[in-house]
Design a protein around this motif. Structure first.
Motif, PDB file in Angstrom:
ATOM      1  N   ARG A  71       0.806  -1.244   0.000  1.00 26.71           N
ATOM      2  CA  ARG A  71       0.000   0.000   0.000  1.00 26.71           C
ATOM      3  C   ARG A  71       0.829   1.281   0.000  1.00 26.71           C
ATOM      4  NH1 ARG A  71      -4.265  -2.151   3.291  1.00 26.71           N
ATOM      5  NH2 ARG A  71      -3.945  -0.655   4.952  1.00 26.71           N
ATOM      6  N   SER A  72       1.425   1.671   1.140  1.00 23.07           N
ATOM      7  CA  SER A  72       2.154   2.938   1.104  1.00 23.07           C
ATOM      8  C   SER A  72       3.628   2.722   1.414  1.00 23.07           C
ATOM      9  CB  SER A  72       1.546   3.928   2.101  1.00 23.07           C
ATOM     10  OG  SER A  72       1.885   3.543   3.404  1.00 23.07           O
ATOM     11  N   LEU A  73       4.447   3.468   0.710  1.00 24.57           N
ATOM     12  CA  LEU A  73       5.879   3.463   0.962  1.00 24.57           C
ATOM     13  C   LEU A  73       6.230   4.855   1.484  1.00 24.57           C
ATOM     14  CD1 LEU A  73       7.213   1.695  -2.275  1.00 24.57           C
ATOM     15  CD2 LEU A  73       6.699   0.670  -0.058  1.00 24.57           C
ATOM     16  N   GLU A  74       6.767   4.921   2.695  1.00 19.74           N
ATOM     17  CA  GLU A  74       7.046   6.226   3.299  1.00 19.74           C
ATOM     18  C   GLU A  74       8.555   6.469   3.398  1.00 19.74           C
ATOM     19  OE1 GLU A  74       3.913   6.761   6.773  1.00 19.74           O
ATOM     20  OE2 GLU A  74       4.925   4.815   6.814  1.00 19.74           O
ATOM     21  N   PHE A  75       8.921   7.732   3.375  1.00 14.94           N
ATOM     22  CA  PHE A  75      10.335   8.114   3.485  1.00 14.94           C
ATOM     23  C   PHE A  75      10.449   9.352   4.363  1.00 14.94           C
ATOM     24  CE2 PHE A  75       9.596   5.905  -0.467  1.00 14.94           C
ATOM     25  CZ  PHE A  75      10.580   4.936  -0.439  1.00 14.94           C
ATOM     26  N   PHE A  76      11.316   9.271   5.383  1.00 15.29           N
ATOM     27  CA  PHE A  76      11.499  10.392   6.300  1.00 15.29           C
ATOM     28  C   PHE A  76      12.987  10.704   6.458  1.00 15.29           C
ATOM     29  CE2 PHE A  76       7.893   7.841   7.856  1.00 15.29           C
ATOM     30  CZ  PHE A  76       6.863   8.762   7.729  1.00 15.29           C
ATOM     31  N   GLU A  77      13.266  11.951   6.836  1.00 10.54           N
ATOM     32  CA  GLU A  77      14.645  12.312   7.159  1.00 10.54           C
ATOM     33  C   GLU A  77      15.009  11.755   8.538  1.00 10.54           C
ATOM     34  OE1 GLU A  77      16.713  16.392   7.124  1.00 10.54           O
ATOM     35  OE2 GLU A  77      15.055  16.516   5.668  1.00 10.54           O
ATOM     36  N   PRO A  78      16.209  11.216   8.716  1.00 12.78           N
ATOM     37  CA  PRO A  78      16.561  10.701  10.047  1.00 12.78           C
ATOM     38  C   PRO A  78      16.792  11.850  11.030  1.00 12.78           C
ATOM     39  CG  PRO A  78      18.438  10.529   8.549  1.00 12.78           C
ATOM     40  CD  PRO A  78      17.284  11.030   7.733  1.00 12.78           C
ATOM     41  N   ASP A  79      16.505  11.593  12.304  1.00 15.47           N
ATOM     42  CA  ASP A  79      16.687  12.591  13.353  1.00 15.47           C
ATOM     43  C   ASP A  79      18.088  12.401  13.958  1.00 15.47           C
ATOM     44  OD1 ASP A  79      16.771  14.018  15.710  1.00 15.47           O
ATOM     45  OD2 ASP A  79      14.672  13.607  16.221  1.00 15.47           O
ATOM     46  N   LEU A  80      19.014  13.281  13.545  1.00 17.49           N
ATOM     47  CA  LEU A  80      20.414  13.094  13.953  1.00 17.49           C
ATOM     48  C   LEU A  80      20.669  13.517  15.406  1.00 17.49           C
ATOM     49  CD1 LEU A  80      22.490  14.102  10.786  1.00 17.49           C
ATOM     50  CD2 LEU A  80      21.630  11.868  11.462  1.00 17.49           C
ATOM     51  N   ASP A  81      19.738  14.257  15.997  1.00 18.54           N
ATOM     52  CA  ASP A  81      19.896  14.580  17.420  1.00 18.54           C
ATOM     53  C   ASP A  81      19.529  13.374  18.272  1.00 18.54           C
ATOM     54  OD1 ASP A  81      20.687  17.189  16.916  1.00 18.54           O
ATOM     55  OD2 ASP A  81      18.592  17.828  16.668  1.00 18.54           O
ATOM     56  N   LYS A  82      18.477  12.710  17.853  1.00 20.23           N
ATOM     57  CA  LYS A  82      18.027  11.530  18.593  1.00 20.23           C
ATOM     58  C   LYS A  82      18.978  10.351  18.345  1.00 20.23           C
ATOM     59  CE  LYS A  82      13.824   9.552  17.977  1.00 20.23           C
ATOM     60  NZ  LYS A  82      12.385   9.613  17.647  1.00 20.23           N
ATOM     61  N   PHE A  83      19.423  10.221  17.123  1.00 19.89           N
ATOM     62  CA  PHE A  83      20.300   9.097  16.790  1.00 19.89           C
ATOM     63  C   PHE A  83      21.717   9.616  16.553  1.00 19.89           C
ATOM     64  CE2 PHE A  83      16.024   7.598  15.737  1.00 19.89           C
ATOM     65  CZ  PHE A  83      15.999   6.451  16.511  1.00 19.89           C
ATOM     66  N   GLN A  84      22.375   9.960  17.666  1.00 18.12           N
ATOM     67  CA  GLN A  84      23.689  10.586  17.534  1.00 18.12           C
ATOM     68  C   GLN A  84      24.740   9.635  16.953  1.00 18.12           C
ATOM     69  OE1 GLN A  84      26.265  11.634  20.706  1.00 18.12           O
ATOM     70  NE2 GLN A  84      25.172  10.492  22.283  1.00 18.12           N
ATOM     71  N   CYS A  85      24.499   8.320  17.034  1.00 18.36           N
ATOM     72  CA  CYS A  85      25.472   7.385  16.450  1.00 18.36           C
ATOM     73  C   CYS A  85      25.580   7.582  14.938  1.00 18.36           C
ATOM     74  CB  CYS A  85      25.071   5.949  16.767  1.00 18.36           C
ATOM     75  SG  CYS A  85      25.332   5.522  18.490  1.00 18.36           S
ATOM     76  N   LEU A  86      24.459   7.837  14.291  1.00 23.20           N
ATOM     77  CA  LEU A  86      24.489   8.076  12.842  1.00 23.20           C
ATOM     78  C   LEU A  86      25.284   9.345  12.531  1.00 23.20           C
ATOM     79  CD1 LEU A  86      23.620   7.517   9.939  1.00 23.20           C
ATOM     80  CD2 LEU A  86      21.382   8.509  10.452  1.00 23.20           C
ATOM     81  N   ARG A  87      25.056  10.395  13.346  1.00 24.77           N
ATOM     82  CA  ARG A  87      25.799  11.644  13.136  1.00 24.77           C
ATOM     83  C   ARG A  87      27.307  11.412  13.345  1.00 24.77           C
ATOM     84  NH1 ARG A  87      26.971  14.876  16.860  1.00 24.77           N
ATOM     85  NH2 ARG A  87      25.236  14.335  18.223  1.00 24.77           N
TER      86      ARG A  87
END
Ligand code: NAD
Ligand code: MG
Length: 385
Positions: A293-309
Motif C-alpha cells: 500500500r504505502s511506501l514512506e520516506f522520512f529524514e533521520p533525526d540526527l539529534d536523537k540518533f547521535q550514532c548516525l551523526r
C-alpha cells in the motif's frame, strides 16, 4: 565445476541463510569450509550435512570438543584459532569467501582472502568501516572482487548493473529506522535490550540488531557505501523507510533514480553475491505492492540518533577515526547486551572515545590493530568510570 565457498561465521544469521541458498543450488555451489566462534555443536551438525573439506572454530578452547564431534568424519580437517581462519581462506580450491562473522575479527581473514585472489562476498561491514581504504587498495592490487551482501549495498550494486562508468550523482540509502524510530529522548533513556532486540522488519544477529536500534548500523553502512562505490559520504543520503521494501537506490546525473525492491529476505542479496551477474531462482515470498500500500520516506533525526551523526563525522575526519568508532561501539554494544550500559550511554561513550583516542591520518595495518586495542581500552574505562 561447482564453485567452492568458504563461509566465515556459518553458525550465524547470515551464515545459516547462506547454507540454505547453497542447499537450493547444490548443482552450482559446494561448501569448502565452515567456521564459527563458539557454537561447535551447530558447526559439527552443519559439517555432517554439507561435508566441507575443513571446519574451523575461532575459539581455541573449543577445539577438543569440536574434534570429538567430528570424529566420525575423519576426512574433514578440524582446526582452531584466529590464525587458522587466516590460513584456511587461502586454500587453493576456494573461489568465494563469504565474510559472515561479526566485528573487527573479520579484518584479518578478509585481507588474507583478498591477497589470495579470492572473490569476497562481504557481509562483515565492520571490515570496511575499520579499514576501507586499505581493503579497497588491496582488492585492486590483487584483482579480488568485493561483492556486497548487505541488503542496501546489494540494492545499490544491482541498480548499477549496466551503468558501466556512468557517474553516481547520489546514493539513497534506506533505513527501517529500527524499533525506536518514534520514541522520544525521555523514552530512549529507558529502553531495554529486549526492546532493542525486537526489530520491526529484519531478523538478524544480536550485535547488528542493537546497531540498528541506535542507527550506528546505518552510519556504518554510509561508510561501507563510500568505499564500495567510490563516492563521498556527502553524496550518501539516509532515508528512513519503515516498510523496508525499497532496499536502496542510486540517482544518476540525468536525475534518473534506480532502486531495487523486494521483501526483506537476506537470502536474496546472499544469493546474488554468489551468482552475479546471473540471477537464479529463489523460493519464498514475492513482493506484493498492493499489500504494501504505502511506501514512506522520512529524514533521520540526527539529534536523537547521535550514532548516525558520529559515523558521518568519523568518515569526514577519515584516517583511523572510523576504526575508533567501531571499537568503542563493539564495547558498548556488548555492554548494552549484558545490561552494563544504558541505551543513550552507548553514544556518549563512543563520542568521548573519539575525543580521547590517538588520531592517525594515514594508518597502516598495524596502526589499525593498535587503534582498535586503544579505543577498546578507553571505552572500557569510560564504562567503568
Ligand atoms: P551473528 O551474530 O548471527 O553470527 C556471527 C557469526 O560470526 C557466528 O557464526 C559466529 O560464530 C561468528 N563469529 C563471531 N565472532 C567471531 C570471531 N571473533 N571470530 C570468528 N568468528 C566469529 O551475526 P550476523 O547477524 O549473521 O552478522 C554477521 C555479519 O553480517 C555482521 O558483520 C553484520 O553486520 C553483517 N550483516 C548481517 C545482516 C543480517 O541480516 N544478519 C545483514 C547485513 C549485514
Ligand atoms: Mg543493511
Amino acid at each position: 565445476m561447482k564453485r567452492q565457498i568458504a563461509i566465515l561465521g556459518s553458525t550465524g544469521s547470515i551464515g545459516t541463510q547462506a547454507l540454505e541458498v547453497i542447499e537450493e543450488h547444490q548443482d552450482l555451489y559446494e561448501v569448502y569450509c565452515l567456521t564459527a566462534n563458539n557454537r561447535v555443536e551447530l558447526l559439527a551438525q552443519q559439517a555432517h550435512k554439507y561435508h566441507p573439506a575443513a571446519v574451523v572454530v575461532a575459539n581455541e578452547q573449543r577445539y577438543d570438543e569440536l574434534k570429538q564431534l567430528m570424529s566420525d568424519l575423519p576426512d574433514v580437517k578440524v582446526y582452531a584459532g584466529a590464525k587458522a581462519l587466516d590460513e584456511i581462506v587461502e586454500a587453493g580450491p576456494i573461489d568465494m569467501v563469504l565474510t559472515a562473522m561479526v566485528g573487527f575479527a573479520g579484518l584479518s581473514p578478509t585481507i588474507h582472502a583478498i591477497k589470495a585472489n579470492k572473490t569476497i562476498c562481504l557481509a562483515n561491514k565492520e571490515t570496511l568501516v575499520v579499514a576501507g581504504e586499505l581493503i579497497c587498495q588491496l582488492a585492486q592490487e590483487h584483482h579480488a572482487a568485493i561483492l556486497p551482501v548487505d541488503s542496501e549495498h546489494s540494492a545499490i550494486f544491482q541498480s548499477l548493473v549496466g551503468e558501466d562508468l556512468n557517474p553516481i550523482d547520489k546514493i539513497l540509502l534506506t533505513a527501517s529506522g529500527g524499533p525506536f524510530r518514534l520514541k522520544t529522548m525521555d523514552e530512549l533513556a529507558r529502553v531495554t535490550k529486549a526492546d532493542a532486540l525486537r526489530h520491526p522488519t529484519w531478523d538478524m544477529g544480536a550485535k547488528i540488531t542493537i546497531d540498528s536500534a541506535s542507527m550506528m548500523n546505518k552510519g556504518f553502512e554510509v561508510i561501507e557505501a563510500k568505499w564500495l562505490f567510490g563516492v563521498e559520504a556527502q553524496q550518501i543520503q539516509v532515508l528512513v523507510h519503515p516498510q523496508s521494501i525499497v532496499h536502496s537506490a542510486v540517482q544518476f546525473q540525468d536525475g534518473s533514480v534506480k532502486a531495487q525492491l523486494g521483501v526483506p529476505d537476506m537470502r536474496l542479496p546472499i544469493q546474488y553475491a554468489f551468482s552475479f551477474p546471473q540471477r537464479l531462482p529463489l523460493s519464498g515470498d514475492r513482493l506484493d505492492l498492493f499489500k504494501a500500500r504505502s511506501l514512506e520516506f522520512f529524514e533521520p533525526d540526527l539529534d536523537k540518533f547521535q550514532c548516525l551523526r558520529m559515523a558521518y563525522e568519523a568518515i569526514s575526519q577519515g584516517g583511523n577515526m572510523p576504526c575508533i568508532v567501531n571499537a568503542a561501539n563493539e564495547i558498548v554494544n556488548r555492554a548494552f547486551l549484558e545490561d552494563r550500559c544504558s541505551f543513550l550511554q552507548m553514544g556518549d561513550i563512543i563520542a568521548k572515545t573519539m575525543q580521547r583516542a590517538t588520531y592517525i591520518k594515514t594508518p597502516s595495518y598495524d596502526d589499525y590493530l593498535a587503534t582498535d586495542a586503544e579505543a577498546r581500552r578507553i571505552a572500557n574505562e569510560l564504562l567503568h568510570a
